[in-house]
Scaffold this active site. Structure first.
Site, PDB file in Angstrom:
ATOM      1  N   GLU A  95       0.800  -1.224   0.000  1.00 21.46           N
ATOM      2  CA  GLU A  95       0.000   0.000   0.000  1.00 21.46           C
ATOM      3  C   GLU A  95       0.833   1.274   0.000  1.00 21.46           C
ATOM      4  O   GLU A  95       1.792   1.418   0.756  1.00 21.46           O
ATOM      5  CB  GLU A  95      -0.940   0.001   1.212  1.00 21.46           C
ATOM      6  CG  GLU A  95      -1.947   1.131   1.191  1.00 21.46           C
ATOM      7  CD  GLU A  95      -3.260   0.742   1.819  1.00 21.46           C
ATOM      8  OE1 GLU A  95      -4.147   1.609   1.888  1.00 21.46           O
ATOM      9  OE2 GLU A  95      -3.419  -0.413   2.239  1.00 21.46           O
ATOM     10  N   THR A 155      -8.413   0.080  -2.771  1.00 22.23           N
ATOM     11  CA  THR A 155      -8.947  -0.327  -1.471  1.00 22.23           C
ATOM     12  C   THR A 155      -9.816   0.770  -0.869  1.00 22.23           C
ATOM     13  O   THR A 155     -10.054   1.798  -1.500  1.00 22.23           O
ATOM     14  CB  THR A 155      -7.776  -0.690  -0.536  1.00 22.23           C
ATOM     15  OG1 THR A 155      -8.291  -1.237   0.689  1.00 22.23           O
ATOM     16  CG2 THR A 155      -6.910   0.517  -0.232  1.00 22.23           C
TER      17      THR A 155
END
Length: 316
Positions: A95, A155
């Site tokens: 991420e 996400t």
């Protein structure tokens, strides 16, 4: 046959953890990480070697004090990703700093930096998914990155507008958050904790699945953020399901048949005209839950990133 094995017949199972031991045990196809999971891993004495390597790398690379902290954070993210890839055949999701979620340019720069770190250590970009929050800016970043064969996992996805924009931008994969939608409805007293059946989080993923398959979008749907195995079983047949070790263990402990719940349609429809930025922001803004949960998710991931950097600041 246990439920985990049975579920693997219908959906690709992904481990939602940075814990190497859990990944080895449950043998998922892929694994996902986020700043919270990386922070947990860093706080474990088992991973002290990764911390030492990251600090050594940052000091060698030099630059300002702030640059060294950022470089150490990026290095440990990639090193843990590489260790995870040794245990799985598929992708690892790494991420991008959530504080960059409102800058397309900065997300692209960070994604390229992470991919370069992977490739410098012999890991192909074809095994890495760059994880971005599903803001308009990040969706556009993912669209650009794909042109350089850098695939993304979008996400913190809560609204149908987010899902539409991702498909229309041809992003590789989305992670709609089932459990956090469920949490919001509980917090608003709109749902009882004793509720049995398809809750709003499950219904959201079912709607996205039906829409994507009907319009033949290629974006992969990966249900995420589960609170119980019932939510998971209601989504059997979803392209991918990323599941925490606690729920993987529960599924493995249970026996019984599982029926496929989600099935692609037998016909396709022409997709509608893509949302403009103005339309996206308006449609997303109509969903109070999605607005609150996206903002909260970005803030909390940002806080965990800051905590990670504080750990390195003390050591550097």
């Amino acid at each position: 046959m246990n439920q985990l094995t049975a579920l693997k017949q219908f959906s690709t199972i992904v481990a939602d953890t940075s814990d190497i031991e859990s990944i080895s045990k449950y043998e998922p196809e892929d694994a996902t990480t986020n700043p919270s999971l990386i922070l947990q891993a860093v706080n474990s004495s088992v991973n002290q070697t990764f911390i030492d390597q990251a600090i050594k790398y940052a000091k060698k690379k030099g630059g300002s004090y702030k640059d060294q902290i950022v470089n150490a954070s990026d290095k440990i993210l990639v090193d843990l990703g590489i260790e995870i890839l040794k245990k799985i055949p598929g992708y690892v999701s790494s991420e991008v700093d959530a504080r960059l979620s409102f800058s397309t340019e900065k997300c692209i720069l960070k994604a390229n930096k992470l991919i370069n770190l992977y490739e410098e250590q012999g890991v192909s970009r074809s095994r890495v998914l760059i994880k971005l929050a599903a803001t308009w800016e990040c969706i556009k970043a993912a669209e650009e990155l794909k042109k350089d064969n850098i695939l993304c996992n979008l996400t913190l996805l809560f609204s149908f507008a987010q899902a539409r924009a991702c498909a229309e931008s041809n992003v590789f994969l989305i992670s709609p958050f089932v459990g956090r939608i469920y949490d919001w409805y509980i917090s608003q007293n709109l749902l009882s904790k004793s509720f049995v059946g398809k809750d709003p989080g499950v219904i959201s993923v079912c709607k996205i699945y039906e829409y994507y398959k009907k319009h033949n979008y290629k974006t992969i749907i990966m249900g995420a953020s589960f609170r119980n195995i019932q939510q998971i079983l209601y989504l059997s047949g979803c392209d991918r399901l990323t599941i925490s070790p606690v729920l993987l263990k529960e599924l493995e402990s249970n026996t019984g048949k599982i029926k496929r719940k989600l099935n692609p349609p037998n016909f396709f429809s022409v997709p509608p005209t893509a949302l403009s930025e103005e339309e996206f922001r308006w449609e997303h803004n109509q969903d109070a839950m999605a607005v609150e949960k996206l903002s909260e998710g970005v803030r909390n991931f940002g806080k965990d990133q800051l905590h990670l950097e504080k750990i390195f600041s003390k050591k550097i």
